[in-house]
Design a protein around this motif. Structure first.
Motif, short mmCIF file in Angstrom:
data_model
loop_
_atom_site.label_atom_id
_atom_site.label_comp_id
_atom_site.label_asym_id
_atom_site.label_seq_id
_atom_site.Cartn_x
_atom_site.Cartn_y
_atom_site.Cartn_z
N ASP A 110 -0.06 0.78 10.72
CA ASP A 110 -0.47 1.44 9.48
C ASP A 110 -1.98 1.39 9.28
O ASP A 110 -2.60 2.36 8.87
N HIS A 151 -4.50 -0.82 -0.77
CA HIS A 151 -3.06 -1.00 -0.88
C HIS A 151 -2.66 -0.81 -2.35
O HIS A 151 -3.09 -1.61 -3.20
N PRO A 152 -1.90 0.22 -2.67
CA PRO A 152 -1.49 0.42 -4.07
C PRO A 152 -0.85 -0.83 -4.67
O PRO A 152 -1.11 -1.19 -5.81
N THR A 153 0.01 -1.48 -3.88
CA THR A 153 0.55 -2.79 -4.23
C THR A 153 0.52 -3.62 -2.95
O THR A 153 0.41 -3.06 -1.85
N GLU A 170 2.75 -4.81 -1.27
CA GLU A 170 3.84 -4.49 -0.34
C GLU A 170 3.70 -3.11 0.28
O GLU A 170 4.38 -2.80 1.26
N GLU A 171 2.84 -2.24 -0.27
CA GLU A 171 2.75 -0.86 0.20
C GLU A 171 1.71 -0.70 1.29
O GLU A 171 0.76 -1.48 1.40
N ASP A 172 1.88 0.37 2.11
CA ASP A 172 0.93 0.66 3.17
C ASP A 172 -0.43 1.01 2.60
O ASP A 172 -0.55 1.50 1.47
#
Length: 431
Positions: free
Chosen positions: A145, A260-262, A264-266
């Motif tokens: 990613d 990273h938006p959060t 956990e997100e790409d």
């Protein structure tokens, strides 16, 4: 290019939690200056060496990700403790642990290189130590990613071709040294930068890129010079008197590449130029929020200056060079920085060419001033070389005194045999 942190010479000092929100650029600057350099005695050395991977039967073919990961999975334990990682274009990197002294670091890396070479040879693949891929067009095979997002960022920033070459077609020898005692930080970092052009001229080993002679001894350095200087240029400020503050200013002015938006997100690539300082000050909210300490840590991994402070000094400006050459090259650089008398010699020798980055990459030791500096530097290192490195050091001294670098040897091979044949010879272990 890998983001795996394996050669840290010092543990991360305690600090705020990763999810701590930064409320201003001043907060971010304070965080950077507090952790970017560690007061420590010199002596420990970590090495990282990248090699292009070629199919010895079809050198124009780029091995696939599945092929590469299968070979890596089958590599036996490495005696020197290096970590194997795969670069965006499929280059294979060995990242060695920090060891006490440059000779143990060299010996451990040489042992690991031998095991790695044999494992890839059994699969019909060869590892070629050149600063740039001389034959194949740029192409990403690593599906990660991070690299996909970086590719998108660079395309949006109008530096796509150079960035693609940087990510997938370049390889280096990286030397990691302690920052040293705090009172010496300014001198050591100034010297690490001043040595850059001279060491680039000595190590230049990428005369071709993508099937063509480029007219540069170090096409790798030429590629990097085409990228944004706010992300890839030297970090020294006007005075150079406070390297930690210089690094903080550099990092805060540099545009944010990925967010990273959060957690956990790409990662999402940025299409607009947003200095990290503007994000921290709340002038612009990325992902509808201010940055956290984790965001700042990630931002620092997307900055690629030739000398990068990571508590230790990460020296990134050397082309990847053959196994016969890199031990002497590594010993020279470490000695010129860590030995006080050799450091004084190097500072004096390199002063006339301390900013000649492009000239060094293009004509190398063909430049009289660079050649004079290089001879003094390698001779100073050779005087201090242990018996185990005498052969490699004398080879380096002879080459430099003749005004030759590894690029000249590879160019001669290409002229004699053609690019594909030259690559195949090197991939099969012919020095």
């Amino acid at each position: 290019m890998t983001n795996t942190i394996v050669s840290d010479l010092r543990e991360t000092p305690p600090g705020p939690a990763p999810d701590t929100v930064l409320t201003s650029a001043n907060d971010a600057a304070s965080y950077i200056t507090a952790k970017c350099l560690t007061d420590a005695p010199v002596g420990r050395v970590g090495l990282e060496i990248e090699a292009h991977c070629f199919d010895t039967a079809e050198p124009r073919r780029r091995p696939s990700w599945d092929e590469l990961t299968a070979v890596v999975a089958g590599v036996p334990a490495l005696p020197g403790g290096s970590l194997i990682t795969l670069e965006p274009g499929g280059a294979v990197e060995l990242s060695g642990p920090p060891l006490d002294g440059v000779l143990p670091a060299i010996q451990a890396m040489a042992d690991d290189r031998a095991v790695l070479r044999n494992a890839f040879a059994e699969a019909g693949l060869g590892l070629v130590l050149l600063g740039a891929d001389p034959l194949r067009p740029a192409k990403r095979v690593n599906p990660g990613d991070r690299y996909r997002a970086m590719e998108e960022f660079f395309a949006a920033s109008q530096s796509g071709p150079a960035a693609a070459a940087m990510m997938t077609s370049t390889a280096s020898v990286q030397v990691n040294l302690e920052a040293g005692p705090q009172a010496e930080w300014t001198r050591r970092i100034e010297l690490a930068h001043a040595l850059g052009p001279t060491m680039i001229a000595i190590a230049a080993n990428s005369p071709l890129l993508g099937g063509k002679f480029t007219g540069w001894r170090s096409s790798r350095q030429w590629v990097w010079s085409q990228l944004d200087s706010a992300r890839c240029g030297p970090i020294l400020g006007l005075s150079g008197e406070d390297p930690a503050s210089d690094w903080a200013r550099y990092a805060l002015k540099a545009p944010v590449m990925l967010v990273h938006p959060t957690p956990e997100e790409d990662a999402v690539p940025m299409s607009d130029w947003v200095p990290f300082a503007d994000w921290a000050n709340g002038r612009i909210l990325l992902g509808d929020r201010r940055p956290t300490v984790a965001d700042l840590d990630y931002h620092l991994t997307t900055l690629f200056p030739p000398v990068r402070p990571r508590r230790f000094l990460e020296i990134r400006y050397l082309d990847s060079v053959p196994d016969a050459d890199w031990p002497a090259l590594v010993f020279t650089l470490a000695t010129l920085l860590d030995d006080p008398v050799a450091a004084d010699t190097a500072a004096e020798a390199t002063e006339p060419v301390a900013t000649a980055w492009d000239r060094a990459a293009q004509i190398g030791l063909g430049d009289r001033l660079l050649a004079e500096a290089a001879v003094r530097c390698v001779q100073a290192a050779a005087e201090r070389a242990p018996a185990e490195l005498q052969e490699s050091m004398q080879r380096l001294v002879r080459s430099v005194e003749l005004g030759r670098c590894p690029a000249d040897d590879f160019s001669d091979r290409v002229v004699r045999n053609g690019i594909a044949a030259a690559v195949t010879e090197v991939a099969q272990g012919e020095q």
